[in-house]
Scaffold this motif. Structure first.
Motif, PDB file in Angstrom:
ATOM      1  N   TYR A  85     143.014  16.286  -7.128  1.00  0.00           N
ATOM      2  CA  TYR A  85     142.316  17.306  -7.610  1.00  0.00           C
ATOM      3  C   TYR A  85     143.295  18.508  -7.952  1.00  0.00           C
ATOM      4  O   TYR A  85     144.303  18.416  -7.362  1.00  0.00           O
ATOM      5  CB  TYR A  85     141.341  17.859  -6.716  1.00  0.00           C
ATOM      6  N   TYR A 258     127.646  20.507  -6.934  1.00  0.00           N
ATOM      7  CA  TYR A 258     128.338  20.291  -8.194  1.00  0.00           C
ATOM      8  C   TYR A 258     129.245  19.086  -8.091  1.00  0.00           C
ATOM      9  O   TYR A 258     129.637  18.413  -9.077  1.00  0.00           O
ATOM     10  CB  TYR A 258     129.237  21.474  -8.218  1.00  0.00           C
ATOM     11  N   ASP A 362     125.373  25.181 -12.339  1.00  0.00           N
ATOM     12  CA  ASP A 362     125.232  24.778 -10.915  1.00  0.00           C
ATOM     13  C   ASP A 362     125.663  25.748  -9.948  1.00  0.00           C
ATOM     14  O   ASP A 362     125.139  25.988  -8.964  1.00  0.00           O
ATOM     15  CB  ASP A 362     126.287  23.378 -11.034  1.00  0.00           C
ATOM     16  N   SER A 363     126.800  26.599 -10.430  1.00  0.00           N
ATOM     17  CA  SER A 363     127.268  27.546  -9.556  1.00  0.00           C
ATOM     18  C   SER A 363     127.881  28.607 -10.289  1.00  0.00           C
ATOM     19  O   SER A 363     128.439  28.275 -11.356  1.00  0.00           O
ATOM     20  CB  SER A 363     128.481  27.017  -8.622  1.00  0.00           C
ATOM     21  N   VAL A 365     131.349  30.860  -9.224  1.00  0.00           N
ATOM     22  CA  VAL A 365     132.275  31.162  -8.195  1.00  0.00           C
ATOM     23  C   VAL A 365     133.067  32.274  -8.442  1.00  0.00           C
ATOM     24  O   VAL A 365     132.866  33.285  -7.909  1.00  0.00           O
ATOM     25  CB  VAL A 365     133.258  29.753  -8.312  1.00  0.00           C
ATOM     26  N   ARG A 366     133.944  32.457  -9.375  1.00  0.00           N
ATOM     27  CA  ARG A 366     134.753  33.625  -9.780  1.00  0.00           C
ATOM     28  C   ARG A 366     133.946  34.448 -10.755  1.00  0.00           C
ATOM     29  O   ARG A 366     134.363  35.634 -11.034  1.00  0.00           O
ATOM     30  CB  ARG A 366     136.047  33.069 -10.242  1.00  0.00           C
ATOM     31  N   GLY A 367     133.055  33.800 -11.615  1.00  0.00           N
ATOM     32  CA  GLY A 367     132.211  34.402 -12.463  1.00  0.00           C
ATOM     33  C   GLY A 367     132.939  34.378 -14.058  1.00  0.00           C
ATOM     34  O   GLY A 367     132.276  34.931 -14.909  1.00  0.00           O
ATOM     35  N   THR A 368     134.212  34.031 -14.131  1.00  0.00           N
ATOM     36  CA  THR A 368     134.917  34.215 -15.169  1.00  0.00           C
ATOM     37  C   THR A 368     134.169  33.123 -16.329  1.00  0.00           C
ATOM     38  O   THR A 368     133.903  33.388 -17.564  1.00  0.00           O
ATOM     39  CB  THR A 368     136.186  33.770 -15.298  1.00  0.00           C
ATOM     40  N   THR A 369     133.767  31.908 -15.852  1.00  0.00           N
ATOM     41  CA  THR A 369     133.235  30.920 -16.673  1.00  0.00           C
ATOM     42  C   THR A 369     131.850  31.578 -17.230  1.00  0.00           C
ATOM     43  O   THR A 369     131.640  31.562 -18.525  1.00  0.00           O
ATOM     44  CB  THR A 369     132.783  29.503 -16.032  1.00  0.00           C
ATOM     45  N   VAL A 402     137.382  22.344  -1.025  1.00  0.00           N
ATOM     46  CA  VAL A 402     136.727  22.548  -2.465  1.00  0.00           C
ATOM     47  C   VAL A 402     137.598  23.663  -3.181  1.00  0.00           C
ATOM     48  O   VAL A 402     137.475  23.641  -4.315  1.00  0.00           O
ATOM     49  CB  VAL A 402     135.496  23.204  -2.165  1.00  0.00           C
ATOM     50  N   TYR A 470     140.867  26.964  -7.787  1.00  0.00           N
ATOM     51  CA  TYR A 470     141.068  26.023  -8.671  1.00  0.00           C
ATOM     52  C   TYR A 470     141.350  26.434 -10.098  1.00  0.00           C
ATOM     53  O   TYR A 470     141.030  27.629 -10.313  1.00  0.00           O
ATOM     54  CB  TYR A 470     139.745  25.123  -8.746  1.00  0.00           C
ATOM     55  N   LYS A 472     140.676  25.745 -14.126  1.00  0.00           N
ATOM     56  CA  LYS A 472     140.063  24.788 -15.119  1.00  0.00           C
ATOM     57  C   LYS A 472     139.727  25.447 -16.168  1.00  0.00           C
ATOM     58  O   LYS A 472     139.649  27.045 -16.130  1.00  0.00           O
ATOM     59  CB  LYS A 472     138.675  24.590 -14.311  1.00  0.00           C
TER      60      LYS A 472
HETATM   61  P1  AMP Z   1     133.779  30.278 -12.290  1.00  0.00           P
HETATM   62  O1  AMP Z   1     132.521  31.085 -11.777  1.00  0.00           O
HETATM   63  O2  AMP Z   1     134.427  30.872 -13.436  1.00  0.00           O
HETATM   64  O3  AMP Z   1     134.738  30.152 -11.098  1.00  0.00           O
HETATM   65  O4  AMP Z   1     133.320  28.924 -12.666  1.00  0.00           O
HETATM   66  C1  AMP Z   1     132.223  28.236 -11.935  1.00  0.00           C
HETATM   67  C2  AMP Z   1     131.952  26.863 -12.692  1.00  0.00           C
HETATM   68  O5  AMP Z   1     133.082  26.047 -12.502  1.00  0.00           O
HETATM   69  C3  AMP Z   1     130.619  26.318 -11.950  1.00  0.00           C
HETATM   70  O6  AMP Z   1     129.655  26.302 -12.818  1.00  0.00           O
HETATM   71  C4  AMP Z   1     131.176  24.669 -11.961  1.00  0.00           C
HETATM   72  O7  AMP Z   1     130.687  24.180 -13.173  1.00  0.00           O
HETATM   73  C5  AMP Z   1     132.715  24.868 -11.924  1.00  0.00           C
HETATM   74  N1  AMP Z   1     133.041  24.685 -10.378  1.00  0.00           N
HETATM   75  C6  AMP Z   1     132.618  25.362  -9.401  1.00  0.00           C
HETATM   76  N2  AMP Z   1     133.506  25.172  -8.364  1.00  0.00           N
HETATM   77  C7  AMP Z   1     134.477  24.474  -8.741  1.00  0.00           C
HETATM   78  C8  AMP Z   1     135.972  23.842  -8.191  1.00  0.00           C
HETATM   79  N3  AMP Z   1     135.970  24.220  -6.688  1.00  0.00           N
HETATM   80  N4  AMP Z   1     136.514  23.276  -8.752  1.00  0.00           N
HETATM   81  C9  AMP Z   1     136.169  23.162 -10.200  1.00  0.00           C
HETATM   82  N5  AMP Z   1     135.362  23.584 -10.673  1.00  0.00           N
HETATM   83  C10 AMP Z   1     134.461  24.341 -10.114  1.00  0.00           C
END
Ligand code: AMP
Length: 473
Positions: A85, A258, A362-363, A365-369, A402, A470, A472
């Motif tokens: 990963y 997720y 689904d979640s 995490v950082r909120g950027t997505t 994770v 992470y 992505k």
């Molecule tokens: P962000 O809030 O920008 O960090 O992105 C959250 C999105 O990234 C979630 O909706 C998941 O689809 C995906 N995601 C969440 N946790 C992880 C992780 N540990 N590694 C890769 N993708 C993740």
């Protein structure tokens, strides 16, 4: 610093009693089915009685790393494999797995999914004893511990594994090739998944059951937390670690939310069903009046279906995912990073324009997505946006693999739900609650690791241990 991340990887082990059989191509397909668990690197080690150990690892997807010729050059009736990963940490070939150590009187090859929180301490101990490290990986630490116990201290292999596990704090699912035998190990808390299947007379170990389906192997059972399995005399042999049953079970909730593929079943619980239940729970918590329920593809599709079924509001696709953007890549500028989200997801404008939409992810995490995603959705001019999230607020890092993010980066650790909703400029922001999530999974709360949600970690966390984040698009 944390020992270099093994994180959420995928592992496989294959045992055939037919010494003339080559199993590398079957392991390749199993790893292919586990590609979602790691896209940074892949590798395989095989064992043939005449040839000995063969090994190949490379950076990238399984299809980048292996071709037919390479597979032909991996002879053997026993094999282990790994997909790794990607995190923001160093991405180096030396950290790819399986880790292989080959010495005068033996060899050990190991694939690890998990994260050892005391690996720095163990590594320093081994360095002081004269071990030389080639990588930052936890598997190298575990391999050398095993070498020390089994080959140097001459312990029987099961006693050696026992002695090694006794030193490990953290999460580990392992497939090991040693002495021409395959072993599978699952940590006593069962943080990471590992299951067993049978295909004719062959036995297979894998992180997720989807790896069995692809080669038409029949799932037998999960490896029990704290169990060592091996396959002598045509059967599953089991050795329970001393610590088995003595610590709290702590299955990672994020596998269900997720990480795992929805068509996998982990510890008896089907991931798809759990995600549909998450959607149903979200409806119970937030019964919103809307025109359409839209998932953020792909991981949120089952939850959106669950919400739609429970509410009677039609399910509709509103975002299309480019299936060819799966791989992480380096995007140095902000402009490129924003472009990456557009490359990955594109709204169907007519499906959104003028509608009251429930968007499910689904979640956060950082909120950027979410920010970028919602900007895209807003361009399609919906009448209202109700954003529901299938994971409670992620408040704290994960130390077991994770690679969530550091506390500084976690949006829910720094802002209230109301503040996040304001930042996102949407009509509703609704997270699933912890009890509702536990209900959706259908496992007793005590058996889950919820450390990233409530900071109740199943092990001690060494002072100063840094969390991974992470990477992505
Ligand atoms: P962000 O809030 O920008 O960090 O992105 C959250 C999105 O990234 C979630 O909706 C998941 O689809 C995906 N995601 C969440 N946790 C992880 C992780 N540990 N590694 C890769 N993708 C993740």
């Amino acid at each position: 610093m944390q020992g270099e991340m093994e994180d959420k990887c995928g592992i496989v082990g294959f045992h055939s009693k037919d010494e003339s059989k080559d199993v590398a191509s079957l392991v390749y397909y199993c790893l292919y089915a586990l590609q979602h668990r790691g896209q940074e690197s892949a590798g395989m080690a095989t064992f043939n009685t005449n040839v000995g150990l063969s090994h190949h690892c490379g950076m990238g997807l399984i299809t980048d790393v292996f071709d037919n010729d390479l597979i032909q050059n991996l002879p053997g009736h026993m094999a282990i494999g790994h997909v790794r990963y990607s995190t923001t940490g160093q991405s180096r070939l030396e950290n790819s797995q399986p880790f292989v150590t080959d010495f005068g009187d033996g060899f050990i090859a190991m694939a690890h999914n998990g994260d050892i929180v005391n690996s720095d301490e163990l590594r320093n101990e081994l360095i002081n004893e004269g071990f030389y490290f080639k990588s930052d990986s936890d598997s190298e630490v575990i391999c050398y511990l095993l070498k020390k116990e089994h080959y140097d201290n001459k312990k029987d292999i099961l006693d050696a594994i026992e002695a090694v596990c006794d030193r490990l704090v953290g999460s580990y699912a392992l497939t090991i090739l040693v002495d021409g035998e395959l072993y599978g190990v699952r940590d006593p808390m069962g943080i990471k998944p590992l299951a067993i299947a049978k295909r004719d007379d062959d036995y297979i170990l894998a992180s997720e059951t989807v790896a069995f389906d692809v080669i038409n192997a029949k799932y037998v059972r999960d490896v029990v937390p704290g169990e060592v399995v091996y396959f002598k005399n045509d059967e599953i042999n089991s050795h329970m670690l001393e610590s088995a049953g003595k610590c709290k079970l702590s299955h990672c909730m994020f596998e269900y939310v997720y990480f795992a593929r929805p068509d996998s079943t982990i510890d008896g619980i089907n991931v798809y069903e759990t995600r549909v239940n998450i959607g149903k729970q979200l409806h119970e918590l937030y019964p919103i009046d809307a025109d359409v329920v839209i998932p953020v593809p792909d991981s949120s599709i089952p939850a959106a279906i669950g919400y739609s079924r429970a509410s009677g509001i039609p399910y509709g696709e509103g975002l299309i995912k480019n299936r060819y953007v799966g791989r992480t890549f380096i995007m140095p500028t902000q402009e490129e990073r924003e472009l990456a989200v557009r490359l990955k997801l594109n709204p169907i404008k007519d499906a959104i324009k003028g509608k009251k939409i429930i968007l499910i992810d689904d979640s956060i995490v950082r909120g950027t997505t979410s920010k970028q995603l919602l900007d895209l959705v807003k361009e399609a001019e919906p009448a209202e946006i109700h954003f529901l999230v299938g994971c409670p607020p992620v408040m704290a890092p994960c130390y077991y693999g994770v690679a969530m993010a550091t506390k500084k980066e976690l949006i829910a650790a720094n802002y209230t739900v109301e503040e996040i909703q304001e930042q996102l400029e949407i009509d509703t922001l609704g997270y699933i609650t912890l009890p509702a999530l536990v209900k959706a999974i259908g496992m007793p709360k005590e058996n889950l690791c919820l450390g990233c949600l409530n900071e109740e970690y199943p092990t001690e966390i060494p002072d100063g241990l840094e969390a991974e984040t992470y990477y992505k698009p």
